[in-house]
Scaffold this active site. Structure first.
Site, short mmCIF file in Angstrom:
data_model
loop_
_atom_site.label_atom_id
_atom_site.label_comp_id
_atom_site.label_asym_id
_atom_site.label_seq_id
_atom_site.Cartn_x
_atom_site.Cartn_y
_atom_site.Cartn_z
N ASP A 67 28.66 29.30 -29.83
CA ASP A 67 27.92 30.52 -30.16
C ASP A 67 27.48 31.24 -28.88
OD1 ASP A 67 26.36 32.28 -32.00
OD2 ASP A 67 24.66 31.37 -30.95
N GLU A 135 33.20 28.68 -34.16
CA GLU A 135 32.34 28.62 -32.98
C GLU A 135 32.48 27.27 -32.27
OE1 GLU A 135 28.59 31.56 -33.96
OE2 GLU A 135 28.49 29.48 -34.64
#
Length: 329
Positions: A67, A135
């Protein structure tokens, strides 16, 4: 240059391992160096796997890292692509590109869900699981190949083939913001009410939100987060406003009733002239006794008072008062 390894140079002990390498190559565009990182990126916490030391083993830590890396990489790309654009525009564009919805769709398009290892109940339609795995894969790429490999992956595999960055930047996808803008422009009262939170058959949380405009019921929205349910409620309400003229008429009729009540005076406006007269009349008027109202009042002067020998005259009283005053000073 874009990394282009040959699978023939990699010794693979198991057939499944070879299949995973091949699948990852199709997704990433290169063969992993450390396959264990990518296995972990595709391991959902629902499996309950643990390390030899008893610590949980899943993709959550790699998701956290991915992320952060995605924010940096996509921020870099957006900054260079949209030269001269302001910070707000760049932030909004990056947010769209790295949103859970976008990443979930990318993961599905690339075939990532088929590689995720999870229990049966977790494959519900938890719309976040696929995006989280995306992610986590970025986190694995960063640890395995470094920042430049992450940049090349986003540029050559994502933006070059799967996403038109210009369309994403200029497309309005925030239905809640659009509905708020409409309500403010037309000066109508609008609110989102959270109705309930339940769970679906797979135990995933489900939120229900409803829009109210001038107290009238708009559309309901259901989602796997409050934000998603609000977006769905706003989207359906906007469609209803466009397709049902009678709904708009009802909204503005309700607005008219409300504003009419607000505009009505809550009290009679005071008479300013009367207030001024009352303010100026500061002399207290004493009413005459009842018996004196039938005959005119007799004039009273000091000369009519006869002084007895022991009584003091008016001049004497005044003189004593003046003497007493000077004596005090």
């Amino acid at each position: 240059m874009w990394i282009n390894d040959s699978i023939d140079r990699i010794k693979l002990p198991f057939r499944k391992e070879k299949e995973l390498f091949s699948s990852l190559y199709d997704i990433l565009g290169f063969y992993p160096h450390n396959i264990e990182l990518y296995k972990q990126a595709l391991l959902h916490k629902s499996v309950g796997q643990r390390t030899a030391k008893g610590k949980p083993l899943n993709n959550e830590r790699l998701e956290f890292l991915g992320d952060a890396v995605l924010d940096a990489v996509v921020g870099d790309i957006v900054f260079r692509h949209f030269e001269g654009k302001r910070e707000g525009f760049l932030t909004n564009t990056r947010s769209k590109l790295v949103s859970r919805d976008t990443l979930g769709k990318l993961a599905k398009e690339m075939g990532i869900p088929q590689l995720i290892k999870s229990t049966d109940h977790s494959t519900s339609h938890n719309c976040y699981m696929n995006g989280n795995a995306f992610e986590a894969l970025v986190g694995a790429i960063y640890l395995d190949r470094g920042y430049n490999a992450c940049m090349q992956f986003m540029q050559k595999r994502i933006l070059a083939h799967l996403i038109n960055i210009d369309k994403v930047a200029y497309k309005e996808v925030n239905f809640k913001s659009k509905l708020l803008e409409w309500s403010q422009k037309n000066r109508v009262q609008m609110e989102f009410r959270d109705l309930e939170q339940t769970r679906d058959e797979k135990k995933s949380p489900v939120f229900t939100t409803q829009v109210f405009i001038e107290g009238l019921e708009g559309c309901k929205g259901i989602g796997y987060s409050k934000k998603e349910s609000q977006q769905n409620a706003a989207k359906d309400t906007l469609q209803r406003l466009r397709r049902e003229p009678q709904f708009i008429d009802a909204v503005f009729a309700a607005k008219g009733d409300r504003t009419k009540m607000e505009e009505e005076p809550v009290m009679v406006v005071p008479d300013l002239e009367k207030l001024e007269r009352e303010q100026q009349n500061f002399i207290v008027e004493h009413k005459a006794p009842v018996e004196s109202r039938t005959k005119p009042a007799e004039e009273f002067v000091l000369d009519d008072v006869k002084m007895t020998p022991h009584e003091k005259s008016r001049e004497e009283i005044i003189a004593e008062a003046e003497a007493a005053a000077f004596a005090e000073n």
